[in-house]
Design an enzyme around this catalytic site. Sequence first.
Site, PDB file in Angstrom:
ATOM      1  N   ALA A  18      62.587 -54.545  18.545  1.00  7.33           N
ATOM      2  CA  ALA A  18      61.807 -55.699  18.075  1.00  7.33           C
ATOM      3  C   ALA A  18      61.516 -56.650  19.234  1.00  7.33           C
ATOM      4  O   ALA A  18      60.368 -57.092  19.420  1.00  7.33           O
ATOM      5  CB  ALA A  18      62.558 -56.423  16.959  1.00  7.33           C
ATOM      6  N   SER A  47      68.669 -50.186  18.098  1.00  4.88           N
ATOM      7  CA  SER A  47      67.459 -49.400  18.373  1.00  4.88           C
ATOM      8  C   SER A  47      67.787 -48.144  19.175  1.00  4.88           C
ATOM      9  O   SER A  47      67.222 -47.076  18.932  1.00  4.88           O
ATOM     10  CB  SER A  47      66.442 -50.245  19.143  1.00  4.88           C
ATOM     11  OG  SER A  47      66.159 -51.423  18.438  1.00  4.88           O
ATOM     12  N   ARG A 287      68.418 -43.678  -0.570  1.00  2.86           N
ATOM     13  CA  ARG A 287      69.729 -43.832   0.073  1.00  2.86           C
ATOM     14  C   ARG A 287      70.737 -44.580  -0.785  1.00  2.86           C
ATOM     15  O   ARG A 287      71.926 -44.264  -0.760  1.00  2.86           O
ATOM     16  CB  ARG A 287      69.575 -44.602   1.383  1.00  2.86           C
ATOM     17  CG  ARG A 287      68.922 -43.795   2.455  1.00  2.86           C
ATOM     18  CD  ARG A 287      68.835 -44.606   3.716  1.00  2.86           C
ATOM     19  NE  ARG A 287      67.994 -43.901   4.674  1.00  2.86           N
ATOM     20  CZ  ARG A 287      67.810 -44.301   5.917  1.00  2.86           C
ATOM     21  NH1 ARG A 287      68.396 -45.378   6.359  1.00  2.86           N
ATOM     22  NH2 ARG A 287      67.041 -43.616   6.726  1.00  2.86           N
TER      23      ARG A 287
HETATM   24  C1  LIG Z   1      73.185 -45.631  13.995  1.00  6.93           C
HETATM   25  C2  LIG Z   1      71.825 -46.113  13.545  1.00  6.93           C
HETATM   26  C3  LIG Z   1      70.787 -45.192  13.349  1.00  6.93           C
HETATM   27  C4  LIG Z   1      69.521 -45.617  12.930  1.00  6.93           C
HETATM   28  N1  LIG Z   1      68.522 -44.691  12.788  1.00  6.93           N
HETATM   29  C5  LIG Z   1      67.267 -45.118  12.473  1.00  6.93           C
HETATM   30  C6  LIG Z   1      66.177 -44.202  12.419  1.00  6.93           C
HETATM   31  O1  LIG Z   1      66.317 -43.015  12.677  1.00  6.93           O
HETATM   32  N2  LIG Z   1      64.956 -44.689  12.095  1.00  6.93           N
HETATM   33  C7  LIG Z   1      64.738 -46.017  11.834  1.00  6.93           C
HETATM   34  O2  LIG Z   1      63.591 -46.404  11.550  1.00  6.93           O
HETATM   35  N3  LIG Z   1      65.750 -46.908  11.888  1.00  6.93           N
HETATM   36  C8  LIG Z   1      66.994 -46.490  12.212  1.00  6.93           C
HETATM   37  N4  LIG Z   1      68.023 -47.397  12.278  1.00  6.93           N
HETATM   38  C9  LIG Z   1      67.702 -48.818  12.065  1.00  6.93           C
HETATM   39  C10 LIG Z   1      67.033 -49.370  13.339  1.00  6.93           C
HETATM   40  O3  LIG Z   1      67.719 -48.876  14.475  1.00  6.93           O
HETATM   41  C11 LIG Z   1      67.043 -50.893  13.344  1.00  6.93           C
HETATM   42  O4  LIG Z   1      66.413 -51.372  12.179  1.00  6.93           O
HETATM   43  C12 LIG Z   1      66.292 -51.432  14.556  1.00  6.93           C
HETATM   44  O5  LIG Z   1      66.695 -50.776  15.727  1.00  6.93           O
HETATM   45  C13 LIG Z   1      66.510 -52.915  14.704  1.00  6.93           C
HETATM   46  O6  LIG Z   1      65.914 -53.318  15.928  1.00  6.93           O
HETATM   47  P1  LIG Z   1      66.128 -54.783  16.465  1.00  6.93           P
HETATM   48  O7  LIG Z   1      65.384 -54.886  17.759  1.00  6.93           O
HETATM   49  O8  LIG Z   1      65.803 -55.736  15.374  1.00  6.93           O
HETATM   50  O9  LIG Z   1      67.713 -54.911  16.712  1.00  6.93           O
HETATM   51  P2  LIG Z   1      68.651 -54.250  17.861  1.00  6.93           P
HETATM   52  O10 LIG Z   1      68.063 -52.992  18.392  1.00  6.93           O
HETATM   53  O11 LIG Z   1      70.030 -54.187  17.303  1.00  6.93           O
HETATM   54  O12 LIG Z   1      68.610 -55.338  19.008  1.00  6.93           O
HETATM   55  C14 LIG Z   1      69.238 -56.581  18.857  1.00  6.93           C
HETATM   56  C15 LIG Z   1      69.309 -57.240  20.236  1.00  6.93           C
HETATM   57  O13 LIG Z   1      69.731 -58.604  20.073  1.00  6.93           O
HETATM   58  C16 LIG Z   1      70.764 -58.900  21.027  1.00  6.93           C
HETATM   59  N5  LIG Z   1      71.553 -59.991  20.439  1.00  6.93           N
HETATM   60  C17 LIG Z   1      72.165 -60.064  19.226  1.00  6.93           C
HETATM   61  N6  LIG Z   1      72.734 -61.270  19.042  1.00  6.93           N
HETATM   62  C18 LIG Z   1      72.468 -61.989  20.170  1.00  6.93           C
HETATM   63  C19 LIG Z   1      72.772 -63.316  20.600  1.00  6.93           C
HETATM   64  N7  LIG Z   1      73.462 -64.188  19.838  1.00  6.93           N
HETATM   65  N8  LIG Z   1      72.347 -63.697  21.841  1.00  6.93           N
HETATM   66  C20 LIG Z   1      71.635 -62.867  22.641  1.00  6.93           C
HETATM   67  N9  LIG Z   1      71.305 -61.596  22.278  1.00  6.93           N
HETATM   68  C21 LIG Z   1      71.721 -61.170  21.065  1.00  6.93           C
HETATM   69  C22 LIG Z   1      71.508 -57.587  21.208  1.00  6.93           C
HETATM   70  O14 LIG Z   1      72.234 -57.587  22.434  1.00  6.93           O
HETATM   71  C23 LIG Z   1      70.296 -56.615  21.220  1.00  6.93           C
HETATM   72  O15 LIG Z   1      69.706 -56.599  22.498  1.00  6.93           O
HETATM   73  C24 LIG Z   1      69.297 -47.001  12.680  1.00  6.93           C
HETATM   74  C25 LIG Z   1      70.330 -47.920  12.864  1.00  6.93           C
HETATM   75  C26 LIG Z   1      71.586 -47.491  13.297  1.00  6.93           C
HETATM   76  C27 LIG Z   1      72.681 -48.507  13.509  1.00  6.93           C
END
Ligand SMILES: Cc1cc2nc3c(=O)[nH]c(=O)nc-3n(C[C@H](O)[C@H](O)[C@H](O)COP(=O)(O)OP(=O)(O)OC[C@H]3O[C@@H](n4cnc5c(N)ncnc54)[C@H](O)[C@@H]3O)c2cc1C
Length: 358
Positions: A18, A47, A287
Amino acid sequence: MIKIEENTDVVIVGAGAAGLTSALQLAEAGRSVTVLSEAELDGICASAWAQGGIAAAVAMGDSAAAHGRDTVKAAAGTADRNVVRTLTRDAPDYIKILERYGVVFKRDEENGGFALNHEACHSRRRVLRAKAGDGFGKELMRALTSAAAQQENIRFVPFQSAVALVREFTPTLGALSGVMTHDRSKNAFCIYPAAAVILATGGIGALYSHTTNPAFATGRGIALAARAGAVLADMEFVQFHPTALALERDPAPLATEALRGDGALLVTQDGRRFMPSYHPRAELAPRDIVSRAVFAELSAGNRVFLDCRTLDTHEFPALRDACLAAGIDPQTAPGFARQSILRKNFAVPKPVRLPSAG
Ligand SMILES: Cc1cc2nc3c(=O)[nH]c(=O)nc-3n(C[C@H](O)[C@H](O)[C@H](O)COP(=O)(O)OP(=O)(O)OC[C@H]3O[C@@H](n4cnc5c(N)ncnc54)[C@H](O)[C@@H]3O)c2cc1C
């Protein structure tokens, strides 16, 4: 003493999919962006752990409307129709954008189109996967981090934990808005000023006692938004992966949904397949229904396993490696023969102390 860092148009907290896709799109639109993350640019995030892939109506004969109908069904009718419409309509365009950023999707050897997985509740094959088997998240983040690193307008600052959103007037600096961080590398506090802040800090799955989420996923970013006055919506909706390896590891290694899509069966210790008695779509039921069925079986005193012998587990190297490290060969071991391969993610909240307000 709080250090005031260089001003940019936008500060993004979080360097997962994201955060980085937002940064890339803003940079392409000519904005200067600072991306803050607690870890390094290629550090831990949900991610990078994604395995199965990403859903989009890209196949011949598929449509955003059909994808939308399946999504509403998977949400037991509770999904926000406007959000579903936007996501399913725009998903194929975002696949093209991800390809432009360098993500390599697996192709069908026969027709050259995308290779598509079948996953729970989709009425057809619709999940694009990475070339490297179940390593979709790794491939996604490899491409996004490399594309972001090449963008001059994006500044990346690691080891910054966001602790507060700032909206203040100071006599010396005038109006100031941005993010206050704890710089973990220097044990100091900093303010990153910006006209706009995007919180892309991931989910809250790690609040639960059994989870597949990274440990940081405790919702601190959401708490910052709430303290700053943001209205939170739908906080009661948490998605649980129905299956993970029962190895007493925290977080539990995921056994991806794609395994059931390729034919893996949920069975009890005596080899009894139970999903058909819970839902007509059996292992491919939504799910939440699979999770409740597994929980019901466990609550009735049974043990629950995933029998993967009918599929080629070499296509799922992350799962294979985790199983082999635990002494289980998922290709040959009947899931129910030796030890528990799977356990449901019990939804038991564990105590978590939220950070104090800045
Ligand atoms: C094991 C697993 C498998 C998955 N498989 C799939 C799949 O196959 N297909 C699918 O569509 N979805 C899948 N998902 C869901 C998907 O991965 C997530 O919905 C998506 O990656 C979320 O992206 P994001 O960027 O919002 O969060 P994240 O990728 O978790 O990134 C969050 C970021 O915020 C940072 N952060 C957090 N708190 C703070 C703070 N206080 N200060 C500074 N930085 C901070 C972290 O260090 C990280 O860099 C899966 C999830 C998991 C856990």
